[in-house]
Design a protein around this motif. Sequence first.
Motif, short mmCIF file in Angstrom:
data_model
loop_
_atom_site.label_atom_id
_atom_site.label_comp_id
_atom_site.label_asym_id
_atom_site.label_seq_id
_atom_site.Cartn_x
_atom_site.Cartn_y
_atom_site.Cartn_z
N LEU A 37 0.86 -1.18 0.00
CA LEU A 37 0.00 0.00 0.00
C LEU A 37 0.89 1.24 0.00
N ASP A 38 0.59 2.18 -0.88
CA ASP A 38 1.33 3.45 -0.85
C ASP A 38 0.36 4.55 -1.29
N ARG A 39 0.52 5.71 -0.70
CA ARG A 39 -0.39 6.81 -1.08
C ARG A 39 -0.07 7.36 -2.47
N PHE A 45 12.63 8.90 -5.77
CA PHE A 45 14.07 8.87 -5.49
C PHE A 45 14.43 10.21 -4.84
N GLN A 46 14.27 10.25 -3.51
CA GLN A 46 14.38 11.52 -2.78
C GLN A 46 15.74 12.21 -2.91
N PRO A 47 16.86 11.47 -3.02
CA PRO A 47 18.15 12.16 -3.13
C PRO A 47 18.24 13.17 -4.28
N GLY A 303 13.68 0.99 7.79
CA GLY A 303 14.06 2.26 7.15
C GLY A 303 14.05 3.44 8.11
N ASP A 304 13.73 4.61 7.55
CA ASP A 304 13.76 5.86 8.33
C ASP A 304 12.92 5.78 9.60
N LEU A 305 11.85 5.01 9.55
CA LEU A 305 10.92 4.95 10.68
C LEU A 305 11.46 4.13 11.84
C1 LIG Z 1 15.57 15.70 -0.08
C2 LIG Z 1 16.17 14.43 0.41
C3 LIG Z 1 17.45 14.05 0.01
C4 LIG Z 1 18.00 12.85 0.45
N1 LIG Z 1 19.26 12.50 0.02
C5 LIG Z 1 19.77 11.32 0.36
C6 LIG Z 1 21.01 10.88 -0.14
O1 LIG Z 1 21.67 11.61 -0.90
N2 LIG Z 1 21.48 9.65 0.21
C7 LIG Z 1 20.76 8.82 1.04
O2 LIG Z 1 21.19 7.70 1.31
N3 LIG Z 1 19.60 9.21 1.55
C8 LIG Z 1 19.07 10.42 1.23
N4 LIG Z 1 17.86 10.82 1.73
C9 LIG Z 1 17.19 9.94 2.70
C10 LIG Z 1 16.51 8.76 2.01
O3 LIG Z 1 15.70 9.22 0.95
C11 LIG Z 1 15.68 8.02 3.04
O4 LIG Z 1 16.53 7.57 4.06
C12 LIG Z 1 14.95 6.82 2.42
O5 LIG Z 1 14.05 7.26 1.43
C13 LIG Z 1 14.21 6.03 3.48
O6 LIG Z 1 13.59 4.94 2.88
P1 LIG Z 1 12.25 4.35 3.47
O7 LIG Z 1 11.94 3.12 2.68
O8 LIG Z 1 12.34 4.23 4.94
O9 LIG Z 1 11.14 5.45 3.20
P2 LIG Z 1 10.77 6.26 1.88
O10 LIG Z 1 11.72 6.00 0.79
O11 LIG Z 1 10.54 7.66 2.31
O12 LIG Z 1 9.37 5.61 1.47
C14 LIG Z 1 8.22 5.75 2.27
C15 LIG Z 1 7.00 5.45 1.40
O13 LIG Z 1 5.88 5.32 2.28
C16 LIG Z 1 4.77 5.99 1.71
N5 LIG Z 1 3.88 6.37 2.82
C17 LIG Z 1 4.20 7.12 3.90
N6 LIG Z 1 3.16 7.20 4.74
C18 LIG Z 1 2.15 6.51 4.18
C19 LIG Z 1 0.80 6.22 4.57
N7 LIG Z 1 0.30 6.64 5.74
N8 LIG Z 1 0.03 5.47 3.74
C20 LIG Z 1 0.53 5.03 2.56
N9 LIG Z 1 1.80 5.26 2.15
C21 LIG Z 1 2.60 5.97 2.95
C22 LIG Z 1 5.37 7.17 0.96
O14 LIG Z 1 4.50 7.61 -0.07
C23 LIG Z 1 6.68 6.56 0.42
O15 LIG Z 1 6.51 6.02 -0.87
C24 LIG Z 1 17.27 12.01 1.32
C25 LIG Z 1 16.00 12.39 1.73
C26 LIG Z 1 15.45 13.59 1.28
C27 LIG Z 1 14.06 13.98 1.72
#
Ligand SMILES: Cc1cc2nc3c(=O)[nH]c(=O)nc-3n(C[C@H](O)[C@H](O)[C@H](O)COP(=O)(O)OP(=O)(O)OC[C@H]3O[C@@H](n4cnc5c(N)ncnc54)[C@H](O)[C@@H]3O)c2cc1C
Length: 432
Positions: A37-39, A45-47, A303-305
């Motif tokens: 599920l994703d919104r 690709f946040q980087p 991940g981040d959470l």
């Molecule tokens: C501007 C920016 C630059 C960055 N640059 C770097 C970099 O250069 N190198 C690096 O290693 N890291 C970088 N990061 C950090 C990196 O992007 C994150 O650490 C990484 O994306 C975390 O992965 P994740 O899977 O935990 O979450 P994410 O990749 O953030 O994915 C979370 C997903 O959950 C979905 N979601 C969230 N809440 C809900 C909900 N309630 N219901 C449904 N869907 C939901 C979102 O839509 C998203 O698709 C950067 C971050 C940002 C914001």
Amino acid sequence: MDNNHTTFPKVIIIGGGFGGIQLAKKLNKKEVDVLMLDRHNYHTFQPLLYQVATGGLEPDSIAFPLRKVFKSQKNLNFRVADVLEIKPDENKVITDIGDYSYDYLVIATGSETNFFGQTEIEHFSMPMKTVPEALNLRSLLLQNLEEALVEQDAVRKEALLTFVVVGGGPTGVETAGALAELRNHVLISDYPELDIKTLRIFLIEGSPRVLEPFSEQASAKAKEFLENMGVVVMEQTRVNGYDGKIITYDTDKTINTKAVIWSAGVKGAIIPGLEKAEIVRGGRIKTTTYNKIIGYNNVYAIGDLAYMETKDFPHGHPGVAQTAIQQGQQLGDNLIRIINNEQPKDFDYYDKGSMATVGRNKAVVDLKYWKFQGFFAWLTWMFVHLLFLVGFRNKAVTLMNWIINYFSYDRGTRVIIRKFNRELMKEEMIAK
Ligand SMILES: Cc1cc2nc3c(=O)[nH]c(=O)nc-3n(C[C@H](O)[C@H](O)[C@H](O)COP(=O)(O)OP(=O)(O)OC[C@H]3O[C@@H](n4cnc5c(N)ncnc54)[C@H](O)[C@@H]3O)c2cc1C
């Protein structure tokens, strides 16, 4: 709602980010029914968001359709759904399109911008965590320049021509550098009527140095690069407020600005319902060493959470893509072990190093045994980012854009597709 078509255990993954995708791929061809599920219907690709915000890349080149990622994965269904609540006692998630039940739940929702409870700053400054936010920022920057052309009032004109980036981590440094390149190479010819030297860029960082988690050598070099490009770097400086016109720092000092970009922090994107979970600093959820949320038997966070203490990382792992990727992969294997009544393996993070780019030929790279800066670091940064971009088309389009930008000194996507309307944003915020 029923999401499965077999009697296999049902795994729900919330979030198709770096962690969620890797986890789902690990479950391919395994005896589980996966629902992601994703919104959004795409992976971000946040980087490279900052390149979209500064006109260097099209938004489509850093977003990839999640259905396409999993088109040949038979045991996975995908739904665009905002998950609103988790009911762990009923093994259910509540979404805006209905309820789904699970046997195992993995929360991979990443993080969201942290304004540290400062509502006025939240309202008036620009976050950059999603593609729509990066596009809002791109529109605002270009709208400000257009307005500055016709503005007669000197103070208002100064504010329109002043961009302030708050937060000197990799995102802030990369954004400030990209803005400086935009000013120095592109805007100067786009706006011949403006004295572009009056376009000011500030980077404000609260800690003693920009890129604080990097080596001192990398921080110093990044600062030097930025200053040579004309960015005013202010370290050990605390922002106290921003009312849409004036940013206040160190209690009583001010800068006139109509564009504040907030990259000063993130917090875990928590979904309500996990009452027993321990939430630690940065809004992260405490997990065991194999990503199970403490207090629950079948709910996991990656991940981040996720906040996980290990011997090498006693204060948790860095909030970067590699942490999410590696935890997603490991949890994929561990879920199969758990389903088969085997012992899950502890997570062991492999730190591949850190890097940030400031502009053309200027980047810093910190590896375990080697730290380098400049042209080779910049090539390394580009190579690594291309490697991790999802999808061949995105890689090809991004590479092509970079080559064209490099030789032409141009940034082709400086278009206002839809106007950024702060008042509309305000109404949406109130409605939320
Ligand atoms: C501007 C920016 C630059 C960055 N640059 C770097 C970099 O250069 N190198 C690096 O290693 N890291 C970088 N990061 C950090 C990196 O992007 C994150 O650490 C990484 O994306 C975390 O992965 P994740 O899977 O935990 O979450 P994410 O990749 O953030 O994915 C979370 C997903 O959950 C979905 N979601 C969230 N809440 C809900 C909900 N309630 N219901 C449904 N869907 C939901 C979102 O839509 C998203 O698709 C950067 C971050 C940002 C914001």
